[in-house]
Every structure is written in structure tokens, then in C-alpha cells.
Design an enzyme around this catalytic site. Structure first.
Site, short mmCIF file in Angstrom:
data_model
loop_
_atom_site.label_atom_id
_atom_site.label_comp_id
_atom_site.label_asym_id
_atom_site.label_seq_id
_atom_site.Cartn_x
_atom_site.Cartn_y
_atom_site.Cartn_z
CE LYS A 216 41.24 44.02 -62.47
NZ LYS A 216 39.94 44.57 -62.06
NE ARG B 129 33.43 47.65 -60.58
CZ ARG B 129 34.47 46.91 -60.23
NH1 ARG B 129 35.41 47.41 -59.47
NH2 ARG B 129 34.57 45.65 -60.63
CG HIS C 140 33.01 41.81 -59.39
ND1 HIS C 140 33.34 41.92 -58.06
CD2 HIS C 140 34.19 41.75 -60.06
CE1 HIS C 140 34.66 41.94 -57.94
NE2 HIS C 140 35.19 41.84 -59.13
NE ARG D 195 34.91 37.73 -62.35
CZ ARG D 195 33.69 37.67 -61.82
NH1 ARG D 195 32.79 36.82 -62.30
NH2 ARG D 195 33.36 38.45 -60.81
CE1 TYR E 238 62.60 68.33 -50.24
CE2 TYR E 238 61.79 66.20 -51.03
CZ TYR E 238 62.55 67.35 -51.22
OH TYR E 238 63.23 67.52 -52.40
CB CYS F 85 61.92 62.00 -51.67
SG CYS F 85 62.41 62.58 -50.03
CG ASP G 17 63.82 61.15 -57.71
OD1 ASP G 17 63.02 60.84 -58.60
OD2 ASP G 17 64.19 62.32 -57.50
#
Length: 377
Positions: free
Chosen positions: A37, A133, A165, A221, A265, A312, A314
Site C-alpha cells: 500500500k 480502528r 491487527h 502480513r 530561516y 526549507c 526546496d
């Protein structure tokens, strides 16, 4: 740097996935579902699936119907289970493609039945044993299992599995593990009394598959462990698993900085000595956590180099501390660790998270490239 080489990329070694699956199957001596997944935990859905099958995966597991259909579209014909649906899903394509569908409620079972055409639907029932869940609550087990058996007798569905699970299998001493296994045993007894005889009963995820032999049952699993990452750091034995993902980039610039000057920054790091910095063209837009600022390390110039200042959008900056690094040289953000480079687990610890999040969130503008280290031996 060779001409045309990627600015930054994710390199996935298919051989590592293949080998990890083989090792895990040999260790557990149990049929195995490899979970692919979330785009194969960031490694690529179809490529990870192919390597897992080559390593001996008996089943593939995904969250959504769309992921399962993508596997079929790529040519995978083996058993596939999906487990996360919402009201109004179109179940018909999954039924036609012999994809196992998880149901956790009478509503979901009714929707699957409404989509049945010429062939019966392959259905697995998930029970909630304490994770709270997904999964049918204890109060629904009787009605859901008897309803499923009634429709199975009519030839409309085939109940192929019962599963649940763990919540805490990465903490082997947590009493919740024993409690959940007892609850799952109760669910299996109830299924048998309803007349269900599923092909597979499965409870164990990666950590339980390794650490809790009594939970292996018919099928385990395996998710994160198939990609070479430790599902329970500090508890798992050394199985020789190898992380399959490397994130690398090319240094964009090198410059000097004087003591007392700040970086990035917010001026969160100020040099206490003259040093040199390298600019790495990867940032949080590519999935690198900002929480790694001033905490994580990368591999450059033959050693680990600290991230300095705020990561940052990028790019980020590393302190070379005298290491011989030039623009265009390689930086390994994280990798297998075999050469001493940081791993996804190292980044997870620096960022206060888990390795799952590190590998699944990385991407953005990074190019993904596949290699096969077994073919180069």
C-alpha cells in the site's frame, strides 16, 4: 557527476526487497502477504510488488480498491487483499478481478453483495480485537459471521479470510498483545461455530511475524520489514534485512561561513567557528521533515555531516567541517547504512517519528530510479 544525472532522486534496489522477503519467509516458515500500500511504502507499488512476488510473497496487501486494481493492471494475477473502503465504493471491478475485499460491517457486506455479478465475491472479515480502528466490533461478530455464512451458502460470496491487527506488537511486553490474541481466538471460534472455513486466518504484522511466533497462524502480513526497516527497534533480532531505499542528491553549492554567522530561516543555527557549508537541493516539498532541522545527518565527503539551520521547501544546508566536498558531488540523505550513511531509521529518530513515515512521505520532485544489485554481482 555524469551529464544528465538527476538533481535528486530515490534509488530503490529491487534485490533488497526480494532478499528481505526470502529471509522473512525462511525465518517465519509461514505463508506471507507483503503489504505494498501507499505506493509500496514509497518504493513504487508495482515494482515493489514484482520484487516481493519474486521473493516468494504468496499474497499482496493494499489499502484501497484502486491500489488493488493497479496491481491487476500491471499483470499481477496472484492473491491480493484490500481493506479500506467507504460507503458507495464500486466493488464490481474488484469482484471481477478476484480481489479479496475486507468487510467490517453489515453495511459493507450488503454493498459487496449488491455488486456481485456472475462470480462470487471473495470476502475477508476483519474483526476489531483492540486496535479500535477498522474492524467489526465485538458486538457485531455474531451477526456479521452468520450473515456471511448464509450468503456463502447461496454462492454469492466466498469467505476467504478472518483477520485482525495488533496495536502494540512493536512492544512485545505490552499485555495488549496477549489480550488481542485471545480475542482473535474467540473470533475464530465464533466463525467456526457459524460454519465458516476460511482459507487464511491472519493477525501478525511485521513486528508480530518476527517476535510473536504464536500469532503467525496461516499467514503473516509483512510491510515495513519487507523494505528492510526494523518494525520494532531494540527488540528484533538481526535477520540480515537491507533497506531498499536510498535518497541521494547532488551538491548545488559550497561556500564558506565565518564564526557568528547564522544559517537559514529563523537563524536557528549560528556558527561558533569558521566552516564551510554545502547546499543540498531537497526540502520539505520533497517530503523531508522540517523536524530534522539541526538534528539529522547526511553522508557527504565520506562521513556523516550535520544538517544546519531550518530545512526549507526546496533545500537544506549541511556543515562540511573541513570535509572535501565540491559542487556536483554526491550527498546521501539516507540509505542502507552499509557504508556508514544514515538510514531512514536514523532520520526517524532525529525527527521523533517512525521509519514508515520517512519512506512513505519522501517524493515530491524526486525522480525514482530502480536498480537490481543482484544483477550487478
Amino acid at each position: 557527476m555524469s551529464r544528465g544525472r538527476a538533481r535528486a532522486e530515490i534509488v530503490v534496489d529491487a534485490a533488497a526487497i526480494r532478499s528481505n522477503v526470502r529471509r522473512l519467509k525462511a525465518f517465519t516458515e509461514t505463508a506471507m502477504m507483503v503489504v505494498v500500500k501507499a505506493d509500496g511504502y514509497g518504493h513504487g507499488l508495482t515494482e515493489a510488488a514484482r520484487a516481493a512476488r519474486e521473493g516468494g510473497a504468496d499474497w499482496l496487501g493494499v489499502a484501497t480498491i484502486d491500489e488493488a486494481l493497479a496491481l491487476r493492471g500491471a499483470g499481477d494475477t496472484g492473491p491480493v487483499l484490500c481493506w479500506l473502503t467507504v460507503p458507495g465504493e464500486d466493488y464490481a471491478p474488484a469482484i471481477e478481478q478476484d480481489i479479496d475485499i475486507t468487510v467490517s460491517s453489515l453495511r459493507a457486506l450488503d454493498e459487496v453483495l449488491n455488486a456481485v455479478g456472475d462470480r462470487p465475491a471473495r470476502v475477508q472479515i476483519k474483526v476489531d480485537t483492540g486496535l479500535h480502528r477498522n474492524g467489526a466490533p465485538r458486538s457485531l461478530w455474531h451477526d456479521l459471521m452468520h450473515a456471511a455464512r448464509d450468503h456463502e451458502r447461496q454462492g454469492r460470496i466466498r469467505v476467504t479470510g478472518i483477520w485482525s491487527h495488533f496495536s502494540s506488537s512493536d512492544e512485545p511486553d505490552d499485555p495488549a498483545n496477549d489480550a488481542q490474541q485471545r480475542a482473535f481466538d474467540e473470533a475464530l471460534d465464533l466463525a467456526a461455530s457459524a460454519g465458516l472455513d476460511p482459507e487464511v486466518r491472519h493477525l501478525a504484522n511485521s513486528a508480530a511475524a518476527i517476535l510473536r511466533p504464536q500469532s503467525r497462524l496461516d499467514l503473516v502480513r509483512v510491510g515495513i520489514a519487507a523494505y528492510g526497516l526494523d518494525p520494532a527497534p531494540g527488540h528484533t533480532p538481526d535477520l540480515g534485512l537491507v533497506p531498499a531505499m536510498t535518497v541521494r542528491a547532488s551538491v548545488a553549492m559550497v561556500k564558506g561561513i565565518a564564526a557568528g554567522q547564522a544559517v537559514s530561516y529563523g537563524r536557528t543555527w549560528i556558527a561558533d567557528h569558521d566552516t564551510s557549508l554545502a547546499l543540498v537541493p531537497v526540502g520539505y516539498a520533497d517530503g523531508l521533515p522540517r523536524s530534522g532541522s539541526n538534528r539529522a545527518h547526511v553522508w557527504a565527503g565520506g562521513s556523516r555531516r550535520p544538517v544546519r539551520g531550518t530545512i526549507c521547501m526546496d533545500q537544506f544546508v549541511i556543515d562540511l567541517e573541513g570535509a572535501e566536498v565540491a559542487a556536483g558531488d554526491d550527498v546521501v540523505v539516507f540509505g542502507s547504512g552499509r557504508a556508514g550513511e544514515p538510514t531512514a531509521q536514523d532520520w526517524a529518530e532525529a525527527c521523533g517519528t517512525i521509519s514508515y513515515e520517512i519512506v512513505t512521505r519522501i517524493g515530491g520532485r524526486l525522480i525514482r530510479r530502480y536498480v537490481d544489485s543482484e544483477e550487478t554481482r
